[in-house]
Design an enzyme around this catalytic site. Structure first.
Site, PDB file in Angstrom:
ATOM      1  N   LYS A  32      47.190 -30.802 -40.815  1.00 29.80           N
ATOM      2  CA  LYS A  32      46.652 -30.589 -39.470  1.00 29.80           C
ATOM      3  C   LYS A  32      45.718 -29.396 -39.480  1.00 29.80           C
ATOM      4  O   LYS A  32      46.054 -28.317 -39.972  1.00 29.80           O
ATOM      5  CB  LYS A  32      47.766 -30.330 -38.461  1.00 29.80           C
ATOM      6  CG  LYS A  32      47.230 -30.079 -37.037  1.00 29.80           C
ATOM      7  CD  LYS A  32      48.307 -29.622 -36.083  1.00 29.80           C
ATOM      8  CE  LYS A  32      48.641 -28.177 -36.203  1.00 29.80           C
ATOM      9  NZ  LYS A  32      47.794 -27.222 -35.498  1.00 29.80           N
ATOM     10  N   ASP A  59      43.431 -31.455 -34.618  1.00 34.24           N
ATOM     11  CA  ASP A  59      44.111 -31.183 -33.357  1.00 34.24           C
ATOM     12  C   ASP A  59      43.223 -30.311 -32.466  1.00 34.24           C
ATOM     13  O   ASP A  59      43.393 -29.095 -32.412  1.00 34.24           O
ATOM     14  CB  ASP A  59      45.454 -30.505 -33.648  1.00 34.24           C
ATOM     15  CG  ASP A  59      46.314 -30.339 -32.416  1.00 34.24           C
ATOM     16  OD1 ASP A  59      46.040 -30.997 -31.386  1.00 34.24           O
ATOM     17  OD2 ASP A  59      47.275 -29.550 -32.476  1.00 34.24           O
ATOM     18  N   LYS A  61      42.448 -31.357 -29.062  1.00 32.88           N
ATOM     19  CA  LYS A  61      42.772 -31.632 -27.650  1.00 32.88           C
ATOM     20  C   LYS A  61      41.495 -31.710 -26.816  1.00 32.88           C
ATOM     21  O   LYS A  61      41.324 -30.990 -25.828  1.00 32.88           O
ATOM     22  CB  LYS A  61      43.740 -30.593 -27.102  1.00 32.88           C
ATOM     23  CG  LYS A  61      45.075 -30.591 -27.819  1.00 32.88           C
ATOM     24  CD  LYS A  61      45.928 -29.420 -27.369  1.00 32.88           C
ATOM     25  CE  LYS A  61      47.095 -29.211 -28.296  1.00 32.88           C
ATOM     26  NZ  LYS A  61      46.753 -28.534 -29.542  1.00 32.88           N
ATOM     27  N   HIS A  63      38.774 -32.437 -24.180  1.00 29.67           N
ATOM     28  CA  HIS A  63      38.898 -32.627 -22.727  1.00 29.67           C
ATOM     29  C   HIS A  63      37.536 -32.339 -22.116  1.00 29.67           C
ATOM     30  O   HIS A  63      37.146 -31.181 -21.965  1.00 29.67           O
ATOM     31  CB  HIS A  63      39.968 -31.681 -22.185  1.00 29.67           C
ATOM     32  CG  HIS A  63      40.272 -31.885 -20.733  1.00 29.67           C
ATOM     33  ND1 HIS A  63      39.730 -31.105 -19.750  1.00 29.67           N
ATOM     34  CD2 HIS A  63      41.063 -32.794 -20.119  1.00 29.67           C
ATOM     35  CE1 HIS A  63      40.186 -31.509 -18.572  1.00 29.67           C
ATOM     36  NE2 HIS A  63      40.994 -32.531 -18.770  1.00 29.67           N
ATOM     37  N   ILE A  65      33.827 -34.673 -20.207  1.00 32.72           N
ATOM     38  CA  ILE A  65      33.381 -35.918 -19.599  1.00 32.72           C
ATOM     39  C   ILE A  65      33.460 -37.027 -20.648  1.00 32.72           C
ATOM     40  O   ILE A  65      33.379 -36.758 -21.859  1.00 32.72           O
ATOM     41  CB  ILE A  65      31.960 -35.801 -19.003  1.00 32.72           C
ATOM     42  CG1 ILE A  65      30.931 -35.471 -20.087  1.00 32.72           C
ATOM     43  CG2 ILE A  65      31.932 -34.766 -17.877  1.00 32.72           C
ATOM     44  CD1 ILE A  65      29.494 -35.506 -19.601  1.00 32.72           C
TER      45      ILE A  65
END
Length: 112
Positions: A32, A59, A61, A63, A65
Site C-alpha cells: 500500500k 490509497d 481516497k 474525492h 467532481i
C-alpha cells in the site's frame, strides 16, 4: 476460494525507503502506498514496486467532481495500480465515474 494475501503499508516519507523494505520481505507481494508517500514522491513511489512485479494498493481516497476522479483513475491505471481508494462521500456520480474508468483496466479494483 482465493488465498488470503497480506498487504503491507509503506508508511515511509520517501520512495528511497522502499527498496530496503521490499527486498527484505520477498514473500510479500502486495504493498500500500498512501497519500503522504505519494504526495512526497509522486509516481516514483510506485516505480520500484512495478519493477519487482509487486501488486499496488494506491490509497488516495479520491474525492472530487466525477470527471476529475475518472481521469485520476485512468492515470493510476497507467502505473499498474491494482487497488485504488475513493471516498464514498463523493456521491453516486463520482463512484460510477471511478468504477467506469477502472472497468477499462481489468486488473484494477476500486475500494470506497
Amino acid at each position: 476460494m482465493r488465498k488470503a494475501e497480506i498487504i503491507l503499508a509503506l508508511d515511509v516519507p520517501s520512495a528511497s525507503d522502499i527498496p530496503a523494505i521490499v527486498d527484505s520481505l520477498p514473500a510479500i507481494n502486495f504493498y500500500k502506498v498512501g497519500l503522504e508517500l505519494f504526495t512526497a514522491s509522486g509516481p516514483a513511489a510506485l516505480d520500484y514496486l512495478r519493477k519487482k512485479n509487486k501488486r499496488i494498493f494506491l490509497d488516495l481516497k479520491l474525492h472530487d467532481i466525477p470527471r476529475t476522479v475518472e481521469r485520476s483513475v485512468k492515470a493510476a491505471s497507467k502505473y499498474g495500480v491494482n487497488l485504488l481508494t475513493v471516498h464514498a462521500g463523493g456521491g453516486r456520480s463520482m463512484l460510477k465515474a471511478a468504477a467506469d474508468a477502472a472497468g477499462d483496466t481489468p486488473t484494477m479494483k476500486i475500494v470506497a
